[in-house]
Structures are given as structure tokens and as C-alpha cells.
Design a protein around this motif. Structure first.
Motif, PDB file in Angstrom:
ATOM      1  N   MET A 217       0.847  -1.190   0.000  1.00  0.00           N
ATOM      2  CA  MET A 217       0.000   0.000   0.000  1.00  0.00           C
ATOM      3  C   MET A 217       0.886   1.244   0.000  1.00  0.00           C
ATOM      4  O   MET A 217       1.836   1.346   0.750  1.00  0.00           O
TER       5      MET A 217
ATOM      6  N   TYR B 122      -6.690  11.370  -1.323  1.00  0.00           N
ATOM      7  CA  TYR B 122      -6.861   9.926  -1.283  1.00  0.00           C
ATOM      8  C   TYR B 122      -5.521   9.202  -1.293  1.00  0.00           C
ATOM      9  O   TYR B 122      -4.490   9.774  -1.622  1.00  0.00           O
TER      10      TYR B 122
ATOM     11  N   GLU C 258      -3.991   5.143  -2.422  1.00  0.00           N
ATOM     12  CA  GLU C 258      -4.392   3.969  -3.187  1.00  0.00           C
ATOM     13  C   GLU C 258      -3.311   2.899  -3.167  1.00  0.00           C
ATOM     14  O   GLU C 258      -2.159   3.169  -2.842  1.00  0.00           O
ATOM     15  N   ASP C 259      -3.727   1.712  -3.522  1.00  0.00           N
ATOM     16  CA  ASP C 259      -2.797   0.603  -3.687  1.00  0.00           C
ATOM     17  C   ASP C 259      -3.126  -0.079  -5.010  1.00  0.00           C
ATOM     18  O   ASP C 259      -3.882   0.471  -5.818  1.00  0.00           O
ATOM     19  N   ASP C 260      -2.593  -1.286  -5.235  1.00  0.00           N
ATOM     20  CA  ASP C 260      -2.824  -1.954  -6.515  1.00  0.00           C
ATOM     21  C   ASP C 260      -4.283  -2.382  -6.712  1.00  0.00           C
ATOM     22  O   ASP C 260      -4.691  -2.716  -7.822  1.00  0.00           O
ATOM     23  N   LYS C 261      -5.085  -2.345  -5.657  1.00  0.00           N
ATOM     24  CA  LYS C 261      -6.508  -2.694  -5.763  1.00  0.00           C
ATOM     25  C   LYS C 261      -7.387  -1.463  -5.950  1.00  0.00           C
ATOM     26  O   LYS C 261      -8.586  -1.576  -6.104  1.00  0.00           O
ATOM     27  N   GLY C 262      -6.791  -0.265  -5.868  1.00  0.00           N
ATOM     28  CA  GLY C 262      -7.567   0.963  -6.016  1.00  0.00           C
ATOM     29  C   GLY C 262      -7.442   1.849  -4.791  1.00  0.00           C
ATOM     30  O   GLY C 262      -6.463   1.781  -4.053  1.00  0.00           O
ATOM     31  N   ILE C 263      -8.460   2.647  -4.563  1.00  0.00           N
ATOM     32  CA  ILE C 263      -8.432   3.610  -3.458  1.00  0.00           C
ATOM     33  C   ILE C 263      -8.540   2.890  -2.115  1.00  0.00           C
ATOM     34  O   ILE C 263      -9.406   2.045  -1.926  1.00  0.00           O
ATOM     35  N   THR C 264      -7.636   3.246  -1.199  1.00  0.00           N
ATOM     36  CA  THR C 264      -7.656   2.664   0.141  1.00  0.00           C
ATOM     37  C   THR C 264      -8.407   3.559   1.121  1.00  0.00           C
ATOM     38  O   THR C 264      -9.094   3.080   2.011  1.00  0.00           O
TER      39      THR C 264
ATOM     40  N   GLU D 166     -10.270   7.801   1.328  1.00  0.00           N
ATOM     41  CA  GLU D 166     -10.556   9.043   0.618  1.00  0.00           C
ATOM     42  C   GLU D 166     -11.268  10.038   1.509  1.00  0.00           C
ATOM     43  O   GLU D 166     -11.956   9.654   2.458  1.00  0.00           O
TER      44      GLU D 166
ATOM     45  N   THR E 147     -12.661   4.646   4.334  1.00  0.00           N
ATOM     46  CA  THR E 147     -11.497   3.779   4.222  1.00  0.00           C
ATOM     47  C   THR E 147     -11.991   2.380   3.906  1.00  0.00           C
ATOM     48  O   THR E 147     -13.010   1.946   4.449  1.00  0.00           O
ATOM     49  N   ARG E 148     -11.279   1.704   3.030  1.00  0.00           N
ATOM     50  CA  ARG E 148     -11.640   0.321   2.691  1.00  0.00           C
ATOM     51  C   ARG E 148     -11.721  -0.492   3.985  1.00  0.00           C
ATOM     52  O   ARG E 148     -10.861  -0.372   4.863  1.00  0.00           O
TER      53      ARG E 148
END
Length: 97
Positions: A1, A17, A19-25, A27, A45-46
């Protein structure tokens, strides 16, 4: 991340925001009103990353941004409001309620 906080802005709306390789972590979204008030309307937050301080870092970044731009913040979002209540050093940018 990635720990990098990114920012995008268009017209009078914006978003901080991470983000990581899966998208936004995490915002934080805001609007800038005509009276110089930055209205924080949402933080998220995810789910699997909650409790790691990501949204807290985004609120802090929004405070730094408001100071740079000479804006006041109305923390409409409940999470942001709690952050403002807990951090008295944010009082200089908090809009009068």
C-alpha cells in the motif's frame, strides 16, 4: 500500500486519497463554497484497512491544504468532526458554527 496522499481537484470539488494496486484505500472529499469554506462531506477507508489511521492522515492533509489556501473548514462528515473535536490545533481553520 502506498503511503502517498494524492489530491485531485476540479472546479470547486476535490478529493484527498491514498491507493494501492486494488484501487483507493482511503478518501476524503470536499467542496469549496463561495464564502471560503471548505466543506468536508465524506471520508471512507476500505473496510479491511480501517483503524490504521489512514482517514486521520487525510483530515490532517486537508487542514494543511486549508491553511495554505487561507480557507476555513466545516467538518460536516462525522469522522472529520470528531477529528476536529479531538485536535485543538485544528481550531484555527475550523469555520464558526
Amino acid at each position: 500500500m502506498s503511503e502517498e496522499i494524492k489530491h485531485k481537484e476540479s472546479d470547486r470539488r476535490g478529493m484527498f486519497y491514498m491507493e494501492d494496486d486494488k484501487g483507493i484505500t482511503s478518501e476524503l472529499t470536499y467542496s469549496i463554497l463561495d464564502n471560503g469554506i471548505m466543506l468536508i462531506d465524506h471520508t471512507e477507508t476500505r473496510q479491511e484497512l480501517e483503524g490504521k489511521g489512514l482517514a486521520t492522515r487525510l483530515v490532517k492533509k486537508s487542514v494543511e491544504f486549508a491553511r495554505e489556501k487561507n480557507l476555513k473548514i466545516d467538518p460536516l462528515c462525522p469522522f472529520a468532526e470528531v477529528q476536529f473535536d479531538q485536535n485543538k490545533d485544528y481550531a484555527d481553520v475550523r469555520a464558526d458554527s
